[in-house]
Design an enzyme around this catalytic site. Structure first.
Site, PDB file in Angstrom:
ATOM      1  N   ASN A   7     -10.124  26.025   9.786  1.00 21.00           N
ATOM      2  CA  ASN A   7     -11.123  26.384  10.413  1.00 21.00           C
ATOM      3  C   ASN A   7     -11.534  27.649   9.516  1.00 21.00           C
ATOM      4  O   ASN A   7     -10.983  28.611   9.333  1.00 21.00           O
ATOM      5  CB  ASN A   7     -11.068  27.309  11.815  1.00 21.00           C
ATOM      6  CG  ASN A   7     -12.011  27.802  12.473  1.00 21.00           C
ATOM      7  OD1 ASN A   7     -13.212  27.781  11.876  1.00 21.00           O
ATOM      8  ND2 ASN A   7     -12.144  28.144  13.521  1.00 21.00           N
ATOM      9  N   ARG A  91     -12.797  22.266  11.287  1.00 21.07           N
ATOM     10  CA  ARG A  91     -13.847  22.299  12.309  1.00 21.07           C
ATOM     11  C   ARG A  91     -15.248  22.758  11.845  1.00 21.07           C
ATOM     12  O   ARG A  91     -15.253  23.421  10.889  1.00 21.07           O
ATOM     13  CB  ARG A  91     -13.401  23.767  13.171  1.00 21.07           C
ATOM     14  CG  ARG A  91     -14.323  24.254  14.015  1.00 21.07           C
ATOM     15  CD  ARG A  91     -14.021  25.388  14.936  1.00 21.07           C
ATOM     16  NE  ARG A  91     -14.740  25.753  15.842  1.00 21.07           N
ATOM     17  CZ  ARG A  91     -15.218  26.849  16.383  1.00 21.07           C
ATOM     18  NH1 ARG A  91     -14.620  27.919  15.908  1.00 21.07           N
ATOM     19  NH2 ARG A  91     -16.060  26.972  17.404  1.00 21.07           N
ATOM     20  N   HIS A 180     -18.880  24.453  21.584  1.00 19.95           N
ATOM     21  CA  HIS A 180     -17.588  24.298  22.206  1.00 19.95           C
ATOM     22  C   HIS A 180     -17.486  22.798  22.879  1.00 19.95           C
ATOM     23  O   HIS A 180     -16.781  22.509  23.714  1.00 19.95           O
ATOM     24  CB  HIS A 180     -17.425  25.218  23.327  1.00 19.95           C
ATOM     25  CG  HIS A 180     -17.618  26.600  23.322  1.00 19.95           C
ATOM     26  ND1 HIS A 180     -18.133  27.514  24.061  1.00 19.95           N
ATOM     27  CD2 HIS A 180     -16.824  27.385  22.375  1.00 19.95           C
ATOM     28  CE1 HIS A 180     -18.078  28.866  23.493  1.00 19.95           C
ATOM     29  NE2 HIS A 180     -17.093  28.720  22.532  1.00 19.95           N
ATOM     30  N   ARG A 241     -22.056  38.868  23.069  1.00 22.15           N
ATOM     31  CA  ARG A 241     -23.391  38.332  22.701  1.00 22.15           C
ATOM     32  C   ARG A 241     -24.261  38.279  24.193  1.00 22.15           C
ATOM     33  O   ARG A 241     -23.477  38.296  25.176  1.00 22.15           O
ATOM     34  CB  ARG A 241     -23.148  36.951  22.370  1.00 22.15           C
ATOM     35  CG  ARG A 241     -22.527  36.529  20.962  1.00 22.15           C
ATOM     36  CD  ARG A 241     -22.607  35.082  20.773  1.00 22.15           C
ATOM     37  NE  ARG A 241     -21.228  34.931  20.358  1.00 22.15           N
ATOM     38  CZ  ARG A 241     -20.477  33.576  20.546  1.00 22.15           C
ATOM     39  NH1 ARG A 241     -21.047  32.816  20.487  1.00 22.15           N
ATOM     40  NH2 ARG A 241     -19.377  33.642  20.143  1.00 22.15           N
ATOM     41  N   GLU A 383      -8.272  24.141  21.124  1.00 22.68           N
ATOM     42  CA  GLU A 383      -9.245  23.478  20.247  1.00 22.68           C
ATOM     43  C   GLU A 383      -8.773  22.937  18.834  1.00 22.68           C
ATOM     44  O   GLU A 383      -8.933  22.042  18.416  1.00 22.68           O
ATOM     45  CB  GLU A 383     -10.443  24.590  19.799  1.00 22.68           C
ATOM     46  CG  GLU A 383     -11.330  24.789  20.986  1.00 22.68           C
ATOM     47  CD  GLU A 383     -12.461  25.867  20.957  1.00 22.68           C
ATOM     48  OE1 GLU A 383     -12.030  26.934  20.919  1.00 22.68           O
ATOM     49  OE2 GLU A 383     -13.684  25.271  20.841  1.00 22.68           O
TER      50      GLU A 383
HETATM   51  P1  ADP Z   1     -11.890  32.561  21.190  1.00 26.80           P
HETATM   52  O1  ADP Z   1     -11.190  31.365  21.085  1.00 26.80           O
HETATM   53  O2  ADP Z   1     -13.493  32.409  21.555  1.00 26.80           O
HETATM   54  O3  ADP Z   1     -11.742  34.010  20.347  1.00 26.80           O
HETATM   55  P2  ADP Z   1     -10.460  33.054  23.715  1.00 26.80           P
HETATM   56  O4  ADP Z   1     -10.762  31.805  24.462  1.00 26.80           O
HETATM   57  O5  ADP Z   1      -9.112  33.352  23.191  1.00 26.80           O
HETATM   58  O6  ADP Z   1     -11.591  33.190  22.628  1.00 26.80           O
HETATM   59  O7  ADP Z   1     -10.637  34.066  24.678  1.00 26.80           O
HETATM   60  C1  ADP Z   1     -10.454  35.503  24.339  1.00 26.80           C
HETATM   61  C2  ADP Z   1     -11.105  36.514  25.734  1.00 26.80           C
HETATM   62  O8  ADP Z   1     -10.301  36.055  26.892  1.00 26.80           O
HETATM   63  C3  ADP Z   1     -10.677  37.853  25.399  1.00 26.80           C
HETATM   64  O9  ADP Z   1     -11.492  38.433  24.958  1.00 26.80           O
HETATM   65  C4  ADP Z   1     -10.160  38.306  27.012  1.00 26.80           C
HETATM   66  O10 ADP Z   1     -11.446  39.046  27.514  1.00 26.80           O
HETATM   67  C5  ADP Z   1      -9.838  37.199  27.591  1.00 26.80           C
HETATM   68  N1  ADP Z   1      -8.708  37.131  28.341  1.00 26.80           N
HETATM   69  C6  ADP Z   1      -7.340  36.816  27.771  1.00 26.80           C
HETATM   70  N2  ADP Z   1      -6.646  36.980  28.419  1.00 26.80           N
HETATM   71  C7  ADP Z   1      -6.904  37.387  29.675  1.00 26.80           C
HETATM   72  C8  ADP Z   1      -6.290  37.830  30.748  1.00 26.80           C
HETATM   73  N3  ADP Z   1      -5.187  37.766  31.258  1.00 26.80           N
HETATM   74  N4  ADP Z   1      -7.310  38.271  31.680  1.00 26.80           N
HETATM   75  C9  ADP Z   1      -8.508  38.641  31.516  1.00 26.80           C
HETATM   76  N5  ADP Z   1      -9.266  37.943  30.304  1.00 26.80           N
HETATM   77  C10 ADP Z   1      -8.398  37.619  29.422  1.00 26.80           C
END
Ligand code: ADP
Length: 397
Positions: A7, A91, A180, A241, A383
């Protein structure tokens, strides 16, 4: 068979090497600040201490060379040189209208990919650079492009057409694309499996709620509509966002801040969402903690997010043709029982009811109460693993 998943961002590169019979991650790592002072390269092999190097990485080619050197280093436990890699899955954020599925990158495909750069000027150029660098450094290893947009190419014109003068679609391909897709596709297929034939062709809304969030209406296994649009800025309220808003807000911001369009978009991309509302954090764990302590705007941010998700789900029911199941995935969708409960509470009128214990249990499964009129699932997404599986499937064709 080993598949390397890559990625590539504008100044970063993340990778995972998968063994494809068990999907074991043999090695993973990332390079940050490529082309900038203070570049950092991290490589991890399970069971060994992570290796960190602060060597300058002039460009993405230097970063890919570093990763190949680390993979081939027997001291790191997995002597995997180029001949041990069956393919590289990249990706690619935007496939435009050219790509409905993953493809092996040959010169014709590479030519079409060039045309997608204009659609995603921040994401696609570094994604394509990753492909070019790997093709040069591993000329015998096939490169496969896996698109965030491909799954949504089954949307009907009524779902993807924007109500602006038609020539912007005809000449410039301005329309809803959705993102996504790799995650929505996997989660919808897995949800259909978990429903185990309970409803013939299940109508599912998949809820990918993470740092970036989007919804997808799936019927007969196909994406019918999705919340993100021309770019990943639209749809739900997200971490930083804004999601959907009146486009006139953009010109208001530009006048008020006397700023350029790029700066106004930066406000909407990086300073908005639950972070912008709360002023606290884009991370839902921080927000839940602060809200519990009585922080009013953290509470408001969570309220706005839950409502935005519920409103988005409701708006996709016509596209799905009804609703047999909701499926939650990604950081928030998988890990926040509180947020799942808040979103689902908006659908109690529909007879949707969660089982409290199952909702709190964690892991994959059905979390709806026995009598619920709509099933609700948690389906962990991955992913990178999906990209590896797509790559393997394309190579076996
Ligand atoms: P990306 O892959 O788009 O970077 P993720 O799918 O890993 O994002 O999601 C990250 C977000 O998930 C974090 O910013 C957080 O807000 C949320 N998150 C992760 N663990 C928890 C949890 N236990 N409770 C609430 N929110 C969570």
């Amino acid at each position: 068979m080993n598949i390397l998943v890559l990625n590539c961002g504008s100044s970063s590169l993340k990778y995972k090497l998968f063994e494809m019979t068990t999907y074991e991650v043999l090695a993973k790592g990332q390079a940050d600040r490529i082309g900038l002072p203070g570049a950092l390269f991290t490589h991890e092999t399970p069971g060994l201490a992570p290796v960190q190097c602060e060597t300058p990485l002039a460009d993405h080619a230097a970063a890919v060379s570093a990763l190949l050197t680390h993979l081939a280093d027997a001291r790191q436990g997995i002597p995997a040189d180029r001949s041990d890699i069956a393919g590289v899955g990249h990706r690619v954020v935007h496939g435009g209208e050219h790509f409905r599925s993953s493809v092996v990158v040959d010169p014709a495909v590479r030519g079409l990919l060039e045309k997608t750069k204009a659609l995603a000027p921040l994401h696609n150029p570094p994604n394509l650079m990753g492909i070019d660098v790997c093709a040069r450094l591993m000329p015998d290893v096939p490169q496969v492009a896996v698109f965030d947009t491909a799954f949504h190419q089954t949307m009907e014109p009524r779902a993807f057409t924007y109500a602006i003068p038609y020539r912007y679609y005809a000449e410039d391909a301005v329309r809803r694309y959705g993102f996504h897709g790799t995650s929505h596709r996997y989660v919808a297929a897995r949800t259909a499996e978990l429903l185990a034939g309970r409803s013939g062709d299940p109508r599912i809304i998949t809820c990918h709620l993470g740092a970036g969030s989007s919804l997808c209406a799936v019927a007969k296994g196909k994406s019918r509509d999705t919340s993100m649009g021309f770019t990943p800025l639209s749809g739900l309220v997200m971490g930083t966002r804004s999601g959907d808003l009146d486009p006139a807000v953009v010109s208001f911001l530009m006048e008020k801040e006397r700023c350029s369009i790029a700066e106004a978009l930066d406000i909407l991309n990086r300073q908005s969402g639950v972070f912008g509302i709360s002023g606290v954090s884009p991370d839902f764990r921080d927000l839940e903690q602060e809200a519990a302590r009585g922080h009013e705007r953290a509470r408001l941010a969570l309220d706005v997010f839950a409502y935005s998700a519920a409103r988005g789900i409701a708006s996709l029911i016509p596209a799905a043709g009804g609703l047999d199941a909701l499926a939650f995935t990604a950081g928030i969708g998988e890990n926040s029982p509180v947020m799942r409960l808040r979103i689902c509470a908006y659908f109690s009128w529909l007879g949707l009811k969660l089982d409290e214990d199952k909702n709190n249990a964690g892991g994959e499964g059905d979390i709806a109460a026995g009598e619920s009129a709509v099933r609700v699932f948690v389906v962990p997404t991955d992913e990178e693993k999906m990209i590896a599986r797509e790559t393997e499937a394309v190579l076996k064709k």
